[in-house]
Design a protein around this motif. Sequence first.
Motif: not given
Lengths: 118, 112
Positions: A32, A34, A49, A97, A101-107, A109, B32, B34, B36, B51, B93, B96
């Motif tokens: 993905t 963004f 997206t 992404r 990816d997991r819910a706690d992963s940042g993306y 940039f 979660s 963050f 930046y 998280t 976020k 996922a």
Amino acid sequence: GAVVSQHPSRVICKSGTSVKIECRSLDFQATTMFWYRQFPKQSLMLMATSNEGSKATYEQGVEKDKFLINHASLTLSTLTVTSAHPEDSSFYICSARDRRDRADSGYTFGSGTRLTVV
Amino acid sequence: GDSVTQMEGPVTLSEEAFLTINCTYTATGYPSLFWYVQYPGEGLQLLLKATKADDKGSNKGFEATYRKETTSFHLEKGSVQVSDSAVYFCALKGQAGTALIFGKGTTLSVSS
């Protein structure tokens, strides 16, 4: 770490022309992408997206015929600003992404593209 | 919908001063969180994350604790440096695969 290469970093174009911005994930597969737009002294506004191999989903108020997004492969997504006008001048940033990816992963940039339409 | 609210800047500090940038959020479920950082003319770099409730994220001397009871994730640093001058964004976020939702950003300017 994960890297997203975004090009060009700066572009100046004449009103009425089209500009293509590329984002490449260098060492991971981006399922993905963004696309954000950032106005001076303002936050990032999500434009759309895109999922690999599918049509992009645009946020409300974003003209899909003006901002063409293509995500034909897991490592490349492009944003084309068609028939650009001065009001399209902005800073455009992509964010990828990872397929892991997991819910706690940042993306990750890209470094952004400064578009100036004259 | 989900949202993030950050304190308005700019924040101007002298080197070695203590920094706090407030961030609160509204979200369903358990997002979660963050922080930046964006240096002039560049994209965003992940500074730290948390998280779940009471988690503390930390990196490069910056810290933030996920406070569910106050729905906050304030960024702190005990002694800022000139090189910390940048724009800081708080983000959440929901799950996922969803896009990050950003606050408006806070500009930090540190002078020597």
